[in-house]
Scaffold this active site. Sequence first.
Site, PDB file in Angstrom:
ATOM      1  N   SER A  17       0.856  -1.175   0.000  1.00 55.72           N
ATOM      2  CA  SER A  17       0.000   0.000   0.000  1.00 55.72           C
ATOM      3  C   SER A  17       0.897   1.231   0.000  1.00 55.72           C
ATOM      4  O   SER A  17       2.068   1.153   0.388  1.00 55.72           O
ATOM      5  CB  SER A  17      -0.949   0.003   1.203  1.00 55.72           C
ATOM      6  OG  SER A  17      -0.237  -0.135   2.417  1.00 55.72           O
ATOM      7  N   GLU A  19       1.252   5.645   0.589  1.00 53.76           N
ATOM      8  CA  GLU A  19       0.700   6.860   1.179  1.00 53.76           C
ATOM      9  C   GLU A  19       1.122   8.079   0.362  1.00 53.76           C
ATOM     10  O   GLU A  19       2.292   8.227   0.006  1.00 53.76           O
ATOM     11  CB  GLU A  19       1.175   7.020   2.619  1.00 53.76           C
ATOM     12  CG  GLU A  19       0.609   8.268   3.300  1.00 53.76           C
ATOM     13  CD  GLU A  19       0.903   8.288   4.782  1.00 53.76           C
ATOM     14  OE1 GLU A  19       0.423   7.367   5.470  1.00 53.76           O
ATOM     15  OE2 GLU A  19       1.608   9.215   5.238  1.00 53.76           O
ATOM     16  N   ASP A 111      -1.531  15.652  14.579  1.00 55.57           N
ATOM     17  CA  ASP A 111      -0.485  16.420  15.245  1.00 55.57           C
ATOM     18  C   ASP A 111      -1.085  17.639  15.942  1.00 55.57           C
ATOM     19  O   ASP A 111      -2.118  18.161  15.509  1.00 55.57           O
ATOM     20  CB  ASP A 111       0.559  16.893  14.231  1.00 55.57           C
ATOM     21  CG  ASP A 111       1.306  15.737  13.585  1.00 55.57           C
ATOM     22  OD1 ASP A 111       1.489  14.706  14.266  1.00 55.57           O
ATOM     23  OD2 ASP A 111       1.692  15.873  12.406  1.00 55.57           O
ATOM     24  N   PHE A 221      12.571  15.082  10.636  1.00 55.17           N
ATOM     25  CA  PHE A 221      11.210  14.626  10.925  1.00 55.17           C
ATOM     26  C   PHE A 221      11.229  13.464  11.909  1.00 55.17           C
ATOM     27  O   PHE A 221      10.388  13.381  12.809  1.00 55.17           O
ATOM     28  CB  PHE A 221      10.495  14.219   9.643  1.00 55.17           C
ATOM     29  CG  PHE A 221       9.081  13.774   9.884  1.00 55.17           C
ATOM     30  CD1 PHE A 221       8.078  14.692  10.121  1.00 55.17           C
ATOM     31  CD2 PHE A 221       8.758  12.427   9.922  1.00 55.17           C
ATOM     32  CE1 PHE A 221       6.780  14.292  10.377  1.00 55.17           C
ATOM     33  CE2 PHE A 221       7.454  12.003  10.173  1.00 55.17           C
ATOM     34  CZ  PHE A 221       6.464  12.949  10.398  1.00 55.17           C
ATOM     35  N   HIS A 271       3.761  -1.059   3.782  1.00 58.57           N
ATOM     36  CA  HIS A 271       3.143   0.238   3.521  1.00 58.57           C
ATOM     37  C   HIS A 271       4.264   1.238   3.254  1.00 58.57           C
ATOM     38  O   HIS A 271       5.151   1.416   4.102  1.00 58.57           O
ATOM     39  CB  HIS A 271       2.306   0.691   4.712  1.00 58.57           C
ATOM     40  CG  HIS A 271       1.570   1.974   4.485  1.00 58.57           C
ATOM     41  ND1 HIS A 271       0.438   2.056   3.691  1.00 58.57           N
ATOM     42  CD2 HIS A 271       1.802   3.241   4.928  1.00 58.57           C
ATOM     43  CE1 HIS A 271       0.003   3.303   3.680  1.00 58.57           C
ATOM     44  NE2 HIS A 271       0.817   4.044   4.415  1.00 58.57           N
TER      45      HIS A 271
END
Length: 293
Positions: A17, A19, A111, A221, A271
């Site tokens: 999958s 994103e 967030d 990040f 993913h």
Amino acid sequence: MDTQRPSRERHKPLDVSFEFFPPKTDEMDANLWEAIGRLAPLKPKFVSVTYGAGGSTRERTHATVARIVRETAIAPAAHLTCVGATREEVDEVARAYWTAGVRHIVALRGDPQGGVGGAYAPTPGGYAHSTDLVAGLRRLHDFEITVSAYPERHPESASFDQDLDVLKRKIDAGATRAITQFFFDNDIYFRFLDKARKAGIDIPIVPGVTCVQNFKQTASFAKRAGASVPDWLGERFEGLDDDLATRRLIAAAVAAEQVFDLLDRGVERFHFYTMNRADLVFAVCHLLGVRAG
């Protein structure tokens, strides 16, 4: 002598999958749809589209998901968060997704409105946490509901036990799958998986994999998200700030190492956080044996 072949040679069917995030400019829109077009032939289990606080982000996410439904054969999973909206507003978005043909939601707390690392405060009149959001979605429609999991502990959690308790509550509320925050040391994922199974958590916990497009950005990040970056990874990208071509080759090699180790240790679902760029992800999927069909 053990003659069993490594799992990568067994040609098991794998689920992948992807994103994506909604575009903010015309150029980003072109990049997104180029990436979707490149990856769609791999027949992913689903593609998810991220979502943040604020009306414009909501609208871009909804428009992207709706276009995926209209123009592709891919099953989309729309992100929904608790941040910046009342329960009624979130429910309205969820109903609109159902009407548009979306049957899969990625339900997240979201967030803090001040950004990753800031203090989280529930929106007045909104869903307080992801557990509440999952329960609310389950009351609305029979969505497939994916939630997040944190192999290295959520930055705001006091302990792994608290993290596992939150994940169990999300499952009790109706979650059917979890996807992890990205990680670079596979032992971290398997230790977390072992703890989750011992805690009675039996839904699929899919490893989230990122192909490092820019090491400094990824490291920054990761620090805010509570994901560790091993020294060896920084060393592989050392001295390549101005050498994009070599960085891409290194990124592909690093991601390939990671997914092959996961595969050899029994993982059959992956993913990918694509950052709306398809080439590295496509190459890694090709190495895994995922082909256009």
